[in-house]
Design a protein around this motif. Structure first.
Motif, PDB file in Angstrom:
ATOM      1  N   HIS A 148       3.741  -1.618   4.600  1.00  0.00           N
ATOM      2  CA  HIS A 148       2.800  -1.147   5.624  1.00  0.00           C
ATOM      3  C   HIS A 148       2.256   0.221   5.224  1.00  0.00           C
ATOM      4  O   HIS A 148       2.104   1.103   6.064  1.00  0.00           O
ATOM      5  CB  HIS A 148       3.493  -1.073   6.990  1.00  0.00           C
ATOM      6  N   LEU A 149       1.954   0.381   3.944  1.00  0.00           N
ATOM      7  CA  LEU A 149       1.491   1.672   3.432  1.00  0.00           C
ATOM      8  C   LEU A 149       0.043   1.979   3.775  1.00  0.00           C
ATOM      9  O   LEU A 149      -0.324   3.129   3.911  1.00  0.00           O
ATOM     10  CB  LEU A 149       1.626   1.717   1.909  1.00  0.00           C
ATOM     11  N   ALA A 150      -0.775   0.964   3.825  1.00  0.00           N
ATOM     12  CA  ALA A 150      -2.199   1.183   4.037  1.00  0.00           C
ATOM     13  C   ALA A 150      -2.764   0.084   4.922  1.00  0.00           C
ATOM     14  O   ALA A 150      -2.258  -1.029   4.932  1.00  0.00           O
ATOM     15  CB  ALA A 150      -2.927   1.221   2.693  1.00  0.00           C
ATOM     16  N   LYS A 151      -3.839   0.431   5.622  1.00  0.00           N
ATOM     17  CA  LYS A 151      -4.520  -0.573   6.439  1.00  0.00           C
ATOM     18  C   LYS A 151      -5.229  -1.564   5.534  1.00  0.00           C
ATOM     19  O   LYS A 151      -5.770  -1.191   4.492  1.00  0.00           O
ATOM     20  CB  LYS A 151      -5.565   0.099   7.343  1.00  0.00           C
ATOM     21  N   ARG A 152      -5.196  -2.807   5.931  1.00  0.00           N
ATOM     22  CA  ARG A 152      -5.910  -3.845   5.189  1.00  0.00           C
ATOM     23  C   ARG A 152      -7.320  -3.963   5.750  1.00  0.00           C
ATOM     24  O   ARG A 152      -7.585  -3.596   6.884  1.00  0.00           O
ATOM     25  CB  ARG A 152      -5.156  -5.166   5.276  1.00  0.00           C
ATOM     26  N   TRP A 153      -8.213  -4.498   4.926  1.00  0.00           N
ATOM     27  CA  TRP A 153      -9.592  -4.663   5.335  1.00  0.00           C
ATOM     28  C   TRP A 153      -9.655  -5.458   6.639  1.00  0.00           C
ATOM     29  O   TRP A 153      -9.000  -6.494   6.772  1.00  0.00           O
ATOM     30  CB  TRP A 153     -10.360  -5.412   4.238  1.00  0.00           C
ATOM     31  N   GLY A 154     -10.378  -4.937   7.597  1.00  0.00           N
ATOM     32  CA  GLY A 154     -10.528  -5.622   8.874  1.00  0.00           C
ATOM     33  C   GLY A 154      -9.485  -5.248   9.914  1.00  0.00           C
ATOM     34  O   GLY A 154      -9.568  -5.684  11.062  1.00  0.00           O
ATOM     35  N   GLU A 155      -8.472  -4.470   9.515  1.00  0.00           N
ATOM     36  CA  GLU A 155      -7.428  -4.078  10.489  1.00  0.00           C
ATOM     37  C   GLU A 155      -7.863  -2.860  11.263  1.00  0.00           C
ATOM     38  O   GLU A 155      -8.464  -1.960  10.777  1.00  0.00           O
ATOM     39  CB  GLU A 155      -6.110  -3.774   9.762  1.00  0.00           C
TER      40      GLU A 155
END
Length: 184
Positions: free
Chosen positions: A177-184
């Protein structure tokens, strides 16, 4: 899981440190190998000593220890990441060289058909660099140049580094959960 982490003399030691920290937080066994120039760049760019970074790894191997367990295919690993990866190391791996533990471990990962992810940091890229990267990509190596993205609106250098580390973990199939994913 068991992951080998190599750090060489290319600029970008922060990425290697962040990857080791993330893997430690995820309770993943790591085997660290640092080249001589990797140690120099680590100190120069981060102010960290080799002793400090060793504390983030499960096991540390000296680069001249060709008898280390990671030099054998019978020692099971889930893959290897080289970050940063110098063009010298990239070239040595692309041409089957294994004159030190780091390049030998990469050779073993390739021959055993395990995941190898390299994060080269160089610019501009020469034809030789590009041909070596293409050669490795054709062998199944994931080549991820250290070029940050900005669509996630990073606020700090740490945000930029974590986005690259997150993509690296994705290549290894490691949930995080290091980075937001596209669309989150």
């Amino acid at each position: 899981m068991r992951i080998i982490v190599g750090m060489t003399g290319g600029s970008g030691a922060l990425y290697g440190v962040a990857l080791l920290k993330a893997l430690k937080e995820l309770n993943i066994e790591t085997h660290l190998v640092v080249s001589t120039m990797g140690e120099y760049v680590l100190d120069h760019e981060t102010g960290m000593s080799l002793e400090e970074i060793k504390s983030y790894a499960t096991v540390f191997h000296r680069n001249n220890d060709l008898a280390a367990k990671i030099s054998s295919g019978s020692f099971k690993t889930d893959g290897m990441v080289i970050v940063p990866c110098s063009m010298k190391t990239l070239s040595t791996i692309a041409h089957g060289g294994s004159d030190n533990l780091l390049t030998r471990a990469a050779d073993v990962v390739l021959k055993e058909d395990r995941k190898l992810v390299i994060l080269p940091r160089e610019t501009p890229l020469s034809v030789i660099h590009l041909e070596n990267m293409l050669k490795l990509a054709k062998m199944g190596v994931r080549v991820m140049p250290l070029s940050p993205s900005f669509y996630h609106h990073p606020q700090t250098i740490g945000d930029i580094v974590n986005a690259i580390v997150a993509r690296t973990l994705d290549q290894l199939g490691i949930e995080h959960h290091l980075a937001k994913r596209w669309g989150e």
